[in-house]
Design a protein around this motif. Structure first.
Motif, PDB file in Angstrom:
ATOM      1  N   SER A 124       0.859  -1.189   0.000  1.00 44.34           N
ATOM      2  CA  SER A 124       0.000   0.000   0.000  1.00 44.34           C
ATOM      3  C   SER A 124       0.892   1.235   0.000  1.00 44.34           C
ATOM      4  O   SER A 124       1.850   1.328   0.773  1.00 44.34           O
ATOM      5  CB  SER A 124      -0.922   0.008   1.223  1.00 44.34           C
ATOM      6  N   VAL A 125       0.583   2.182  -0.872  1.00 42.41           N
ATOM      7  CA  VAL A 125       1.425   3.359  -1.076  1.00 42.41           C
ATOM      8  C   VAL A 125       0.633   4.633  -0.786  1.00 42.41           C
ATOM      9  O   VAL A 125      -0.459   4.822  -1.329  1.00 42.41           O
ATOM     10  CB  VAL A 125       1.968   3.400  -2.521  1.00 42.41           C
ATOM     11  N   TYR A 126       1.190   5.484   0.053  1.00 49.49           N
ATOM     12  CA  TYR A 126       0.557   6.757   0.413  1.00 49.49           C
ATOM     13  C   TYR A 126       1.163   7.860  -0.445  1.00 49.49           C
ATOM     14  O   TYR A 126       2.350   8.149  -0.353  1.00 49.49           O
ATOM     15  CB  TYR A 126       0.801   7.044   1.895  1.00 49.49           C
ATOM     16  N   PHE A 127       0.345   8.474  -1.301  1.00 50.82           N
ATOM     17  CA  PHE A 127       0.823   9.551  -2.166  1.00 50.82           C
ATOM     18  C   PHE A 127       0.662  10.897  -1.458  1.00 50.82           C
ATOM     19  O   PHE A 127      -0.378  11.172  -0.854  1.00 50.82           O
ATOM     20  CB  PHE A 127       0.032   9.576  -3.475  1.00 50.82           C
ATOM     21  N   LEU A 128       1.697  11.743  -1.550  1.00 53.13           N
ATOM     22  CA  LEU A 128       1.599  13.064  -0.945  1.00 53.13           C
ATOM     23  C   LEU A 128       2.322  14.099  -1.787  1.00 53.13           C
ATOM     24  O   LEU A 128       3.304  13.800  -2.463  1.00 53.13           O
ATOM     25  CB  LEU A 128       2.164  13.058   0.485  1.00 53.13           C
ATOM     26  N   MET A 129       1.822  15.316  -1.758  1.00 54.67           N
ATOM     27  CA  MET A 129       2.467  16.453  -2.409  1.00 54.67           C
ATOM     28  C   MET A 129       3.306  17.152  -1.356  1.00 54.67           C
ATOM     29  O   MET A 129       2.775  17.663  -0.360  1.00 54.67           O
ATOM     30  CB  MET A 129       1.423  17.398  -3.005  1.00 54.67           C
ATOM     31  N   VAL A 130       4.607  17.178  -1.548  1.00 53.03           N
ATOM     32  CA  VAL A 130       5.534  17.616  -0.505  1.00 53.03           C
ATOM     33  C   VAL A 130       5.176  18.992   0.051  1.00 53.03           C
ATOM     34  O   VAL A 130       5.105  19.182   1.271  1.00 53.03           O
ATOM     35  CB  VAL A 130       6.986  17.618  -1.035  1.00 53.03           C
ATOM     36  N   ASP A 131       4.944  19.964  -0.808  1.00 56.02           N
ATOM     37  CA  ASP A 131       4.679  21.326  -0.336  1.00 56.02           C
ATOM     38  C   ASP A 131       3.392  21.439   0.463  1.00 56.02           C
ATOM     39  O   ASP A 131       3.265  22.320   1.310  1.00 56.02           O
ATOM     40  CB  ASP A 131       4.613  22.283  -1.530  1.00 56.02           C
ATOM     41  N   ARG A 132       2.447  20.551   0.222  1.00 56.09           N
ATOM     42  CA  ARG A 132       1.128  20.657   0.863  1.00 56.09           C
ATOM     43  C   ARG A 132       0.911  19.658   1.998  1.00 56.09           C
ATOM     44  O   ARG A 132      -0.186  19.600   2.546  1.00 56.09           O
ATOM     45  CB  ARG A 132       0.025  20.476  -0.189  1.00 56.09           C
ATOM     46  N   PHE A 133       1.955  18.884   2.342  1.00 58.73           N
ATOM     47  CA  PHE A 133       1.730  17.840   3.343  1.00 58.73           C
ATOM     48  C   PHE A 133       2.067  18.260   4.772  1.00 58.73           C
ATOM     49  O   PHE A 133       1.215  18.211   5.650  1.00 58.73           O
ATOM     50  CB  PHE A 133       2.521  16.592   2.976  1.00 58.73           C
ATOM     51  N   ALA A 134       3.312  18.649   5.027  1.00 60.93           N
ATOM     52  CA  ALA A 134       3.704  18.970   6.406  1.00 60.93           C
ATOM     53  C   ALA A 134       4.885  19.919   6.440  1.00 60.93           C
ATOM     54  O   ALA A 134       5.871  19.716   5.733  1.00 60.93           O
ATOM     55  CB  ALA A 134       4.040  17.695   7.178  1.00 60.93           C
ATOM     56  N   ARG A 135       4.793  20.941   7.291  1.00 58.51           N
ATOM     57  CA  ARG A 135       5.913  21.853   7.519  1.00 58.51           C
ATOM     58  C   ARG A 135       6.845  21.243   8.566  1.00 58.51           C
ATOM     59  O   ARG A 135       6.449  20.358   9.320  1.00 58.51           O
ATOM     60  CB  ARG A 135       5.397  23.213   7.987  1.00 58.51           C
ATOM     61  N   ASP A 136       8.070  21.746   8.626  1.00 56.19           N
ATOM     62  CA  ASP A 136       9.042  21.165   9.559  1.00 56.19           C
ATOM     63  C   ASP A 136       9.297  22.053  10.763  1.00 56.19           C
ATOM     64  O   ASP A 136      10.256  21.837  11.499  1.00 56.19           O
ATOM     65  CB  ASP A 136      10.365  20.863   8.856  1.00 56.19           C
ATOM     66  N   HIS A 137       8.475  23.047  10.978  1.00 57.59           N
ATOM     67  CA  HIS A 137       8.688  23.938  12.113  1.00 57.59           C
ATOM     68  C   HIS A 137       7.423  23.994  12.961  1.00 57.59           C
ATOM     69  O   HIS A 137       6.355  23.569  12.552  1.00 57.59           O
ATOM     70  CB  HIS A 137       9.054  25.347  11.630  1.00 57.59           C
ATOM     71  N   GLY A 138       7.561  24.525  14.133  1.00 55.84           N
ATOM     72  CA  GLY A 138       6.429  24.580  15.043  1.00 55.84           C
ATOM     73  C   GLY A 138       5.755  25.936  15.062  1.00 55.84           C
ATOM     74  O   GLY A 138       5.063  26.284  16.018  1.00 55.84           O
ATOM     75  N   GLY A 139       5.960  26.709  14.028  1.00 60.62           N
ATOM     76  CA  GLY A 139       5.391  28.053  13.980  1.00 60.62           C
ATOM     77  C   GLY A 139       3.951  28.078  13.502  1.00 60.62           C
ATOM     78  O   GLY A 139       3.133  27.236  13.872  1.00 60.62           O
ATOM     79  N   ASP A 140       3.658  29.036  12.657  1.00 63.29           N
ATOM     80  CA  ASP A 140       2.304  29.241  12.172  1.00 63.29           C
ATOM     81  C   ASP A 140       1.851  28.046  11.342  1.00 63.29           C
ATOM     82  O   ASP A 140       2.388  27.765  10.281  1.00 63.29           O
ATOM     83  CB  ASP A 140       2.276  30.518  11.320  1.00 63.29           C
ATOM     84  N   GLU A 141       0.857  27.331  11.828  1.00 62.29           N
ATOM     85  CA  GLU A 141       0.368  26.144  11.133  1.00 62.29           C
ATOM     86  C   GLU A 141      -1.006  26.384  10.498  1.00 62.29           C
ATOM     87  O   GLU A 141      -1.776  25.449  10.306  1.00 62.29           O
ATOM     88  CB  GLU A 141       0.286  24.959  12.108  1.00 62.29           C
ATOM     89  N   LYS A 142      -1.327  27.634  10.199  1.00 61.55           N
ATOM     90  CA  LYS A 142      -2.617  27.913   9.577  1.00 61.55           C
ATOM     91  C   LYS A 142      -2.666  27.312   8.183  1.00 61.55           C
ATOM     92  O   LYS A 142      -1.648  27.017   7.561  1.00 61.55           O
ATOM     93  CB  LYS A 142      -2.848  29.419   9.502  1.00 61.55           C
ATOM     94  N   GLY A 143      -3.872  27.100   7.694  1.00 59.58           N
ATOM     95  CA  GLY A 143      -4.062  26.470   6.405  1.00 59.58           C
ATOM     96  C   GLY A 143      -3.495  27.299   5.265  1.00 59.58           C
ATOM     97  O   GLY A 143      -3.156  28.477   5.424  1.00 59.58           O
ATOM     98  N   CYS A 144      -3.387  26.681   4.124  1.00 62.96           N
ATOM     99  CA  CYS A 144      -2.808  27.333   2.955  1.00 62.96           C
ATOM    100  C   CYS A 144      -3.740  27.139   1.775  1.00 62.96           C
ATOM    101  O   CYS A 144      -4.248  26.042   1.538  1.00 62.96           O
ATOM    102  CB  CYS A 144      -1.442  26.725   2.660  1.00 62.96           C
ATOM    103  N   GLN A 145      -3.957  28.203   1.021  1.00 64.75           N
ATOM    104  CA  GLN A 145      -4.814  28.135  -0.143  1.00 64.75           C
ATOM    105  C   GLN A 145      -4.136  28.820  -1.322  1.00 64.75           C
ATOM    106  O   GLN A 145      -3.170  29.562  -1.157  1.00 64.75           O
ATOM    107  CB  GLN A 145      -6.166  28.815   0.142  1.00 64.75           C
ATOM    108  N   GLY A 146      -4.680  28.584  -2.507  1.00 65.23           N
ATOM    109  CA  GLY A 146      -4.143  29.247  -3.682  1.00 65.23           C
ATOM    110  C   GLY A 146      -3.031  28.470  -4.349  1.00 65.23           C
ATOM    111  O   GLY A 146      -2.812  27.292  -4.079  1.00 65.23           O
ATOM    112  N   GLU A 147      -2.277  29.169  -5.218  1.00 63.92           N
ATOM    113  CA  GLU A 147      -1.261  28.524  -6.036  1.00 63.92           C
ATOM    114  C   GLU A 147       0.160  28.897  -5.627  1.00 63.92           C
ATOM    115  O   GLU A 147       1.100  28.710  -6.388  1.00 63.92           O
ATOM    116  CB  GLU A 147      -1.481  28.900  -7.511  1.00 63.92           C
ATOM    117  N   GLY A 148       0.314  29.447  -4.418  1.00 59.46           N
ATOM    118  CA  GLY A 148       1.641  29.793  -3.929  1.00 59.46           C
ATOM    119  C   GLY A 148       2.241  28.669  -3.111  1.00 59.46           C
ATOM    120  O   GLY A 148       1.641  27.612  -2.912  1.00 59.46           O
TER     121      GLY A 148
END
Length: 211
Positions: free
Chosen positions: A38-62
């Motif tokens: 079983s393989v879990y597909f993920l988009m690197v930029d949209r999966f998880a940040r590596d810091h404990g700062g602002d974890e608010k959601g992200c929208q748009g194409e940036g």
């Protein structure tokens, strides 16, 4: 042959040999198969940040800030869902800035500009090795997505010169200008080019990556 080899293996590039040396694994897994896994597909930029700062959601194409280190932090989460492997989007150096035709960045990883560099948005070559090591320690595997038949937006010869190793016009098929049905605007020049299969030098450059 020598010149092609030097382009495929420039100094500092992470390839199979260097990965084996750095991880201490001297035996390639020639009998490995994804059958039944079983393989879990993920988009690197949209999966998880590596810091404990602002974890608010992200929208748009940036860019949203997801990284390779962020994935490592979430491996418990993925493994506990029962997955055997992860499949990640490309992390090579992307087109810089925003495409003015659609206000989109290369956050998705499919607008490659330099195949021998890791985009700093995602992390570093060392981070990619660390992710592979972390997965292997868990008995999991890494599937790396790699697109070799097209690049990011190209609007000029100056843009083309930034692409490595496909920096020559003859390496590409240039699509014709397009116009949407019913549009009052003039046709737009195609902002992306497909890497051609007709040029033997292109085949030489990318065949070792695929096989």
């Amino acid at each position: 042959r020598g010149s092609v080899h030097s382009q495929l293996n420039p100094p500092g590039v992470i390839n199979e040999a260097t990965l084996m040396l750095r991880t201490g694994d001297q035996t390639p897994k020639k009998n490995f198969t994804l059958v039944g896994k079983s393989v879990y597909f993920l988009m690197v930029d949209r999966f998880a940040r590596d810091h404990g700062g602002d974890e608010k959601g992200c929208q748009g194409e940036g860019w949203c800030g997801g990284t390779l280190k962020g994935i490592i932090r979430q491996l418990d989460y993925i493994q506990n869902m029962g997955f055997d492997c992860i499949w990640i989007t490309p992390v090579v150096k992307q087109f810089e800035g925003m495409d003015p035709t659609n206000n989109q960045t290369g956050y998705h990883g499919y607008w490659a500009y330099k195949w021998f560099e890791i985009d700093p948005h995602f992390g570093s070559a060392r981070d990619l090795v660390a992710l592979s090591e972390a997965l292997h320690k868990r008995g999991m595997c890494l599937v790396y997505d790699m697109v070799v038949n097209h690049v990011g937006p190209l609007f000029s010869e100056a843009d083309l010169a930034k692409v490595a190793p496909f920096s020559k016009p003859e390496y590409f098929h240039q699509r014709k200008p397009t116009k949407l049905a019913g549009s009052k605007h003039a046709p737009q020049q195609r902002q992306r080019r497909n890497v051609g299969e007709h040029d033997k030098s292109v085949t030489q450059l990318r065949q070792p990556w695929i096989f």
